[in-house]
Design an enzyme around this catalytic site. Structure first.
Site, PDB file in Angstrom:
ATOM      1  N   TYR A 125       6.643   4.754   3.126  1.00  0.00           N
ATOM      2  CA  TYR A 125       5.693   5.489   3.973  1.00  0.00           C
ATOM      3  C   TYR A 125       6.379   6.647   4.698  1.00  0.00           C
ATOM      4  CZ  TYR A 125       2.669   1.396   3.236  1.00  0.00           C
ATOM      5  OH  TYR A 125       1.933   0.383   2.689  1.00  0.00           O
ATOM      6  N   ASN A 143       0.631  -6.838  -3.844  1.00  0.00           N
ATOM      7  CA  ASN A 143      -0.049  -6.443  -5.084  1.00  0.00           C
ATOM      8  C   ASN A 143       0.245  -7.405  -6.233  1.00  0.00           C
ATOM      9  OD1 ASN A 143      -1.381  -3.933  -4.175  1.00  0.00           O
ATOM     10  ND2 ASN A 143       0.724  -3.289  -3.786  1.00  0.00           N
TER      11      ASN A 143
HETATM   12  N1  LIG Z   1       0.902  -2.972   0.011  1.00  0.00           N
HETATM   13  C1  LIG Z   1       0.283  -1.891  -0.392  1.00  0.00           C
HETATM   14  O1  LIG Z   1       0.352  -1.476  -1.572  1.00  0.00           O
HETATM   15  C2  LIG Z   1      -0.559  -1.129   0.590  1.00  0.00           C
HETATM   16  C3  LIG Z   1      -1.458  -0.138   0.134  1.00  0.00           C
HETATM   17  C4  LIG Z   1      -2.242   0.531   1.084  1.00  0.00           C
HETATM   18  C5  LIG Z   1      -2.110   0.222   2.437  1.00  0.00           C
HETATM   19  N2  LIG Z   1      -1.199  -0.726   2.860  1.00  0.00           N
HETATM   20  C6  LIG Z   1      -1.042  -1.040   4.304  1.00  0.00           C
HETATM   21  O2  LIG Z   1      -2.301  -1.324   4.876  1.00  0.00           O
HETATM   22  C7  LIG Z   1      -2.563  -0.448   5.958  1.00  0.00           C
HETATM   23  C8  LIG Z   1      -4.062  -0.163   6.083  1.00  0.00           C
HETATM   24  O3  LIG Z   1      -4.580   0.391   4.897  1.00  0.00           O
HETATM   25  P1  LIG Z   1      -5.002   1.934   4.745  1.00  0.00           P
HETATM   26  O4  LIG Z   1      -4.212   2.763   5.696  1.00  0.00           O
HETATM   27  O5  LIG Z   1      -4.944   2.220   3.297  1.00  0.00           O
HETATM   28  O6  LIG Z   1      -6.542   1.975   5.075  1.00  0.00           O
HETATM   29  P2  LIG Z   1      -7.552   1.464   6.207  1.00  0.00           P
HETATM   30  O7  LIG Z   1      -6.871   0.694   7.263  1.00  0.00           O
HETATM   31  O8  LIG Z   1      -8.687   0.853   5.477  1.00  0.00           O
HETATM   32  O9  LIG Z   1      -8.071   2.847   6.802  1.00  0.00           O
HETATM   33  C9  LIG Z   1      -7.278   3.667   7.569  1.00  0.00           C
HETATM   34  C10 LIG Z   1      -8.047   4.967   7.791  1.00  0.00           C
HETATM   35  O10 LIG Z   1      -9.300   4.692   8.405  1.00  0.00           O
HETATM   36  C11 LIG Z   1      -9.405   5.407   9.631  1.00  0.00           C
HETATM   37  N3  LIG Z   1      -9.998   4.478  10.613  1.00  0.00           N
HETATM   38  C12 LIG Z   1      -9.382   3.549  11.369  1.00  0.00           C
HETATM   39  N4  LIG Z   1     -10.254   2.882  12.142  1.00  0.00           N
HETATM   40  C13 LIG Z   1     -11.463   3.411  11.865  1.00  0.00           C
HETATM   41  C14 LIG Z   1     -12.764   3.134  12.346  1.00  0.00           C
HETATM   42  N5  LIG Z   1     -12.987   2.231  13.271  1.00  0.00           N
HETATM   43  N6  LIG Z   1     -13.771   3.874  11.832  1.00  0.00           N
HETATM   44  C15 LIG Z   1     -13.560   4.824  10.907  1.00  0.00           C
HETATM   45  N7  LIG Z   1     -12.338   5.116  10.410  1.00  0.00           N
HETATM   46  C16 LIG Z   1     -11.306   4.408  10.899  1.00  0.00           C
HETATM   47  C17 LIG Z   1      -8.005   5.828  10.006  1.00  0.00           C
HETATM   48  O11 LIG Z   1      -7.977   7.084  10.627  1.00  0.00           O
HETATM   49  P3  LIG Z   1      -7.304   7.253  12.099  1.00  0.00           P
HETATM   50  O12 LIG Z   1      -5.849   6.944  11.964  1.00  0.00           O
HETATM   51  O13 LIG Z   1      -7.568   8.693  12.410  1.00  0.00           O
HETATM   52  O14 LIG Z   1      -8.021   6.317  13.017  1.00  0.00           O
HETATM   53  C18 LIG Z   1      -7.310   5.934   8.660  1.00  0.00           C
HETATM   54  O15 LIG Z   1      -7.484   7.214   8.129  1.00  0.00           O
HETATM   55  C19 LIG Z   1      -1.704   0.781   5.627  1.00  0.00           C
HETATM   56  O16 LIG Z   1      -1.517   1.620   6.743  1.00  0.00           O
HETATM   57  C20 LIG Z   1      -0.463   0.138   5.117  1.00  0.00           C
HETATM   58  O17 LIG Z   1       0.345  -0.348   6.186  1.00  0.00           O
HETATM   59  C21 LIG Z   1      -0.456  -1.406   1.948  1.00  0.00           C
END
Ligand SMILES: NC(=O)c1ccc[n+]([C@@H]2O[C@H](COP(=O)([O-])OP(=O)(O)OC[C@H]3O[C@@H](n4cnc5c(N)ncnc54)[C@H](OP(=O)(O)O)[C@@H]3O)[C@@H](O)[C@H]2O)c1
Length: 274
Positions: free
Chosen positions: A58, A149
């Site tokens: 990241y 995954n």
């Molecule tokens: N292991 C893997 O392969 C893998 C893959 C993907 C993700 N991850 C982990 O999982 C975490 C979360 O997944 P993600 O970042 O993909 O997606 P997510 O948590 O589903 O969505 C994050 C996005 O949604 C926005 N958001 C947050 N709260 C919100 C709300 N209440 N209403 C509307 N939008 C909102 C955030 O923007 P703002 O920041 O502007 O609030 C951000 O752009 C990642 O950060 C990472 O640590 C792991």
């Protein structure tokens, strides 16, 4: 009846370690403004969130550096830290050790709580990857080990190769709109005592637009994002790890705990297709 018994606890055990963390942790992928994110993450800890997810990948290490700054601000013991190393590191013990040490340096800690294989490597065998993963725990770089995954078949295979250290977690894409883990993986996780860390639980903000979640949320005075997260933490063994860098959304995320959807609303989401 919902597909799985409802878990009403907001403290979830990590694997079979006896150690519990908040049912919602925070992710650190695609941070746009590190200063704002720092404030939001520290605030989240103040509001009771005690686990955080990051990865060497990241921001090319800058997310781990940010987590390091948060740890120094709140105190190391306040957060259960998960990080993830790239799959090819697990082809060789020395490669993994070097990457692990670099992660620890960026985080500013001697040990992480949990290290995961970010996704399965396609060259090394699963057995080899697990041997290398275990070596990181053997050397004291991490307290626990896990995967990410890995589908049900791969997780089962991985579990069969552990010797001294159990696989305590599998971090997978799981949300109201992406329910693949409910077809086998979640059942396996429940049976084998593996925690599922649900990533992209807000579908990157898309959940806020789903009418069904809006309608259900109105009954509880909750937002669609809170309904989406509550659905996930209602499942046994599941922790959600949404990402936000906005303080107001930290409050929203914390407000997804402390209550539970009624069985009929969980069933309505189960029956729904976005
Ligand atoms: N292991 C893997 O392969 C893998 C893959 C993907 C993700 N991850 C982990 O999982 C975490 C979360 O997944 P993600 O970042 O993909 O997606 P997510 O948590 O589903 O969505 C994050 C996005 O949604 C926005 N958001 C947050 N709260 C919100 C709300 N209440 N209403 C509307 N939008 C909102 C955030 O923007 P703002 O920041 O502007 O609030 C951000 O752009 C990642 O950060 C990472 O640590 C792991």
């Amino acid at each position: 009846m919902p597909l799985f018994p409802i878990d009403t606890s907001d403290r979830k055990e990590i694997g079979r370690t006896g150690e519990k963390v908040s049912a919602i942790g925070l992710g650190t992928w695609s941070i746009r403004d590190p200063h704002r994110a720092f404030e939001a993450l520290v605030y989240a800890v103040e509001l009771g969130i005690d686990n955080i997810d990051t990865a060497e990948m990241y921001g090319d290490g800058s997310a781990e550096e940010l987590v390091g700054r948060v740890l120094r601000a709140v105190g190391r013991e306040k957060l259960f830290v998960t990080t993830k190393l790239l799959p090819h590191r697990f082809r060789d013990e020395d490669l993994a050790e070097k990457a692990m040490r670099a992660s620890l340096r960026r985080l500013g800690v001697k040990t992480v709580d949990l290290v995961l294989i970010h996704w399965p490597d396609t060259i090394a065998s699963i057995e080899k990857q697990i041997r290398v993963l275990e070596s990181l725990a053997e050397k004291g770089y991490t307290r626990y080990i896990g995967v990410s995954n890995f589908d049900a078949a791969l997780l089962e295979e991985a579990l069969s190769y552990t010797r001294k250290h159990e696989i305590v977690a599998d971090q997978v894409h799981y949300s109201v709109a992406h329910r693949e883990p409910e077809r086998g993986l979640l059942q396996l996780a429940i049976e084998r005592g593996v925690t599922l860390q649900a990533y992209t639980p807000l579908e990157r903000g898309m959940v806020a637009r789903y009418d069904l979640l809006k309608k259900i949320g109105e009954k509880y005075g909750k937002t669609p994002a809170q309904v989406a997260l509550n659905y996930l933490i209602s499942r046994p063994r599941v922790i959600a790890i949404p990402k936000t860098e906005r303080k107001e959304r930290v409050e929203e995320i914390v407000g997804a705990m402390g209550w539970r959807l009624k069985p009929e609303d969980i069933e309505a989401i189960e029956a729904w297709r976005p």
